[in-house]
Design a protein around this motif. Structure first.
Motif, short mmCIF file in Angstrom:
data_model
loop_
_atom_site.label_atom_id
_atom_site.label_comp_id
_atom_site.label_asym_id
_atom_site.label_seq_id
_atom_site.Cartn_x
_atom_site.Cartn_y
_atom_site.Cartn_z
N MET A 8 -9.69 6.42 9.25
CA MET A 8 -9.13 6.36 9.26
C MET A 8 -8.74 6.59 7.87
N SER A 9 -7.74 7.88 7.20
CA SER A 9 -7.78 8.01 6.22
C SER A 9 -6.18 7.14 5.36
N PHE A 10 -5.31 7.63 6.39
CA PHE A 10 -3.78 7.17 6.34
C PHE A 10 -3.55 6.47 7.63
N GLN A 11 -2.44 5.59 6.60
CA GLN A 11 -1.87 4.08 7.60
C GLN A 11 -0.61 4.44 7.94
N ALA A 12 0.44 3.77 8.43
CA ALA A 12 1.58 3.82 8.42
C ALA A 12 1.69 2.77 7.99
N SER A 13 3.25 3.80 7.36
CA SER A 13 3.25 2.27 5.17
C SER A 13 4.73 1.58 5.93
N THR A 14 5.10 0.86 6.63
CA THR A 14 6.53 -0.25 6.80
C THR A 14 7.26 -0.11 5.25
N SER A 15 6.38 -0.59 3.78
CA SER A 15 7.07 -0.53 2.64
C SER A 15 6.95 0.63 1.74
N LEU A 27 -4.74 6.67 0.65
CA LEU A 27 -5.35 5.59 1.03
C LEU A 27 -7.35 6.15 0.32
N SER A 28 -7.85 5.82 -0.61
CA SER A 28 -9.14 6.73 -0.87
C SER A 28 -9.77 7.74 0.25
N LEU A 29 -10.07 8.96 0.26
CA LEU A 29 -9.86 10.17 0.93
C LEU A 29 -11.02 11.40 -0.08
N PRO A 30 -12.11 10.80 0.58
CA PRO A 30 -13.05 12.23 -0.08
C PRO A 30 -13.05 13.65 0.10
N GLU A 31 -13.51 14.45 -0.61
CA GLU A 31 -12.65 15.91 -0.68
C GLU A 31 -13.65 16.50 0.74
N GLN A 32 -14.30 15.55 0.86
CA GLN A 32 -14.64 17.19 2.57
C GLN A 32 -13.96 16.43 3.50
N GLN A 33 -13.11 16.02 3.30
CA GLN A 33 -12.36 15.37 4.55
C GLN A 33 -10.87 15.82 4.98
N SER A 34 -10.08 16.15 6.36
CA SER A 34 -9.12 16.06 6.30
C SER A 34 -8.11 15.25 6.68
N ALA A 35 -6.34 14.85 6.36
CA ALA A 35 -6.05 13.65 6.97
C ALA A 35 -5.21 14.37 7.62
N TYR A 36 -4.85 13.98 8.89
CA TYR A 36 -3.77 14.13 9.86
C TYR A 36 -2.48 12.24 9.87
N CYS A 37 -1.61 12.98 10.20
CA CYS A 37 0.10 11.99 10.88
C CYS A 37 -1.04 11.30 11.82
N PRO A 38 -0.64 9.91 11.67
CA PRO A 38 -1.32 9.09 13.12
C PRO A 38 0.03 8.99 14.19
N ARG A 39 0.72 9.83 13.66
CA ARG A 39 1.66 9.70 14.72
C ARG A 39 2.60 11.40 15.34
N CYS A 40 2.01 12.44 15.01
CA CYS A 40 2.35 13.67 15.16
C CYS A 40 1.40 14.25 15.26
N ASN A 41 0.12 14.52 14.30
CA ASN A 41 -1.37 15.21 14.32
C ASN A 41 -1.18 15.86 13.08
N THR A 42 -0.05 16.14 12.72
CA THR A 42 -0.01 17.19 11.46
C THR A 42 -0.79 16.56 10.71
N GLN A 43 -1.83 18.27 10.26
CA GLN A 43 -2.31 17.85 8.90
C GLN A 43 -1.62 17.45 7.71
N LEU A 44 -2.07 16.75 6.77
CA LEU A 44 -1.75 15.89 5.30
C LEU A 44 -2.58 16.62 4.74
N TYR A 45 -3.83 16.48 5.01
CA TYR A 45 -4.98 17.15 3.78
C TYR A 45 -5.26 18.18 4.27
#
Length: 423
Positions: free
Chosen positions: A1-8, A26-44
């Motif tokens: 997973m390219s994103f993680q929930a951040s408490t701080s 976090l580091s994310l290759p340009e070819q990949q998309s990233a989604y919110c781990p909670r509601c699955n909204t596309q963040l990138y």
């Protein structure tokens, strides 16, 4: 997973625009998309799209717009006379027959909204080139709001349904205007998938970094570990909650949750009341061979089944009966869960919200079929067609359920969780 929930809360974070979760970048290759781990909204969105490619697409759509609007897409032959239907002709026929509200609604969803999106796309390109932050914000806001009301794809399906309904009464001929409509829909859909407010603002920031720094009246605040981060509703920049956005200078203020819920309930109540006459009062009236045939939505579906058109009947039943009821029940369920502070099934309610938002426009199919039929079946001919009062009630249902969906902010679904995190 390219994103993680951040408490701080850190400076390199992105706040989800739909659930307000702060996630660490976090580091994310340009070819990949990233989604919110909670509601699955596309963040990138991966596979970065060049914003400059939007302008040629918008120009192509603008070239197709005039013939798609005025060229006939369907013709029928009655008593040796040709009658043609065009997109503009359907709106004009509704207006001349006294159905002004229907004419405005059909014109809004098939003509005005695509035109506004195209003009706003040109304005966004102009704003980037001439360093106008104000006009870039206005253009992108117009695109984000109007694109949800575009229904050219629904109109194309409505043409097919109208053709099936008319095939027993006259000879049908598809005209070249249908090709222009189909091409316009394909290109404008491609354009919409490429339009991203965040990307436009990133391009603006990159090209005019010196200008933005020298002319901005906003002080960029440091994100302390205790700061509350917010997502700017206009440019989607994650930043500390303060007076104005650091990038687009929009005023960022706490949302009035009570007002949002109250407005959504109001829109939903109007739609709920209107759905009763929409199903009981005739939606269309057809005069043929001296007989007056009044059809409600249900009787029209039954007629299609009797005429061996079960597929078309199923489409209309889903779009005109199932979808409006599902929208009303779905939005009401979400609102009740918000008001009663339900602690479970947040993601389930998020899925219902996205489903309601996506299917909302397909209820418009019956109204568009009426506009096409009215254009082709003129008064004074053997076939005489006119909308019934049920069509107005049904348009009210479609309009206000869509308004209810637009006024309901999905962040409210996650409000009780966010409040616990911030305590």
């Amino acid at each position: 997973m390219s994103f993680q929930a951040s408490t701080s809360l850190k400076s390199q974070t992105r706040v989800c625009q739909h659930c307000d979760l702060a996630v660490e970048w976090l580091s994310l290759p340009e070819q990949q998309s990233a989604y919110c781990p909670r509601c699955n909204t596309q963040l990138y969105r991966g596979k970065s799209i060049n914003v400059a490619g939007n302008l040629p697409l918008a120009i192509a759509c603008a070239v197709l717009f005039y013939p798609a609007l005025f060229e006939p897409f369907l013709s029928i032959r009655l008593i040796g006379e040709w009658i043609t239907a065009s997109l503009w002709g359907g709106v004009a026929a509704l207006y001349h027959d006294g159905f002004t509200s229907l004419a405005l609604f059909v014109g809004l969803t098939t003509i005005i909204t695509p035109a506004v999106v195209l003009v706003a796309t040109f304005m966004a390109e102009w704003a980037i080139r001439y360093r106008s932050r104000r006009w870039l914000k206005r253009s992108l806001t117009a695109i984000q709001w109007f694109k949800h009301w575009m229904m050219l794809d629904v109109f194309l399906i409505s043409i097919a349904i109208s053709a099936f309904k008319l095939q027993d009464y006259s000879d049908l001929y598809f005209r070249h205007g249908l090709l222009f409509l189909a091409l316009l829909q394909i290109l404008i859909l491609l354009l919409i998938t490429r339009l991203s407010s965040r990307r436009y603002w990133e391009v603006f920031e990159t090209r005019h970094a010196d200008f933005s720094h020298e002319h901005s009246s906003v002080t960029v605040a440091e994100h302390s570990s205790e700061a509350i981060l917010v997502d700017c509703p206009h440019c989607h920049l994650t930043q500390s909650a303060h007076g104005h956005c650091e990038r687009c200078e929009s005023l960022i203020k706490p949302s009035n949750d009570y007002k949002m819920v109250r407005n959504t309930w109001g829109f939903l109540l109007i739609a709920t009341v209107a759905i009763v006459p929409a199903n009981l009062i005739p939606i269309s009236i057809l005069f043929t061979n001296g007989q007056r045939l009044e059809d409600t939505i249900l009787s029209g579906i039954a007629s299609l089944i009797e005429n061996d058109m079960p597929g078309i009947a199923a489409i209309i039943f889903i779009a005109s009966i199932i979808v409006p009821i599902f929208k009303i029940i779905g939005i009401a369920y979400i609102l009740l869960a918000i008001q009663f502070d339900r602690q479970r099934f947040h993601r389930q309610r998020m899925t219902i919200y996205f489903a309601v938002k996506w299917i909302g426009k397909w209820s418009m199919m019956d109204i568009l079929v009426i506009a096409i039929m009215l254009t082709l079946v003129d008064r004074g001919q053997i076939l005489n067609f006119t909308p019934g009062l049920g069509a107005i009630a049904f348009a009210v249902v479609v309009f206000f359920t869509m308004l209810a969906t637009e006024s309901l902010k999905p962040n409210l679904i996650w409000r009780n969780i966010n409040e616990k995190v911030n305590q």
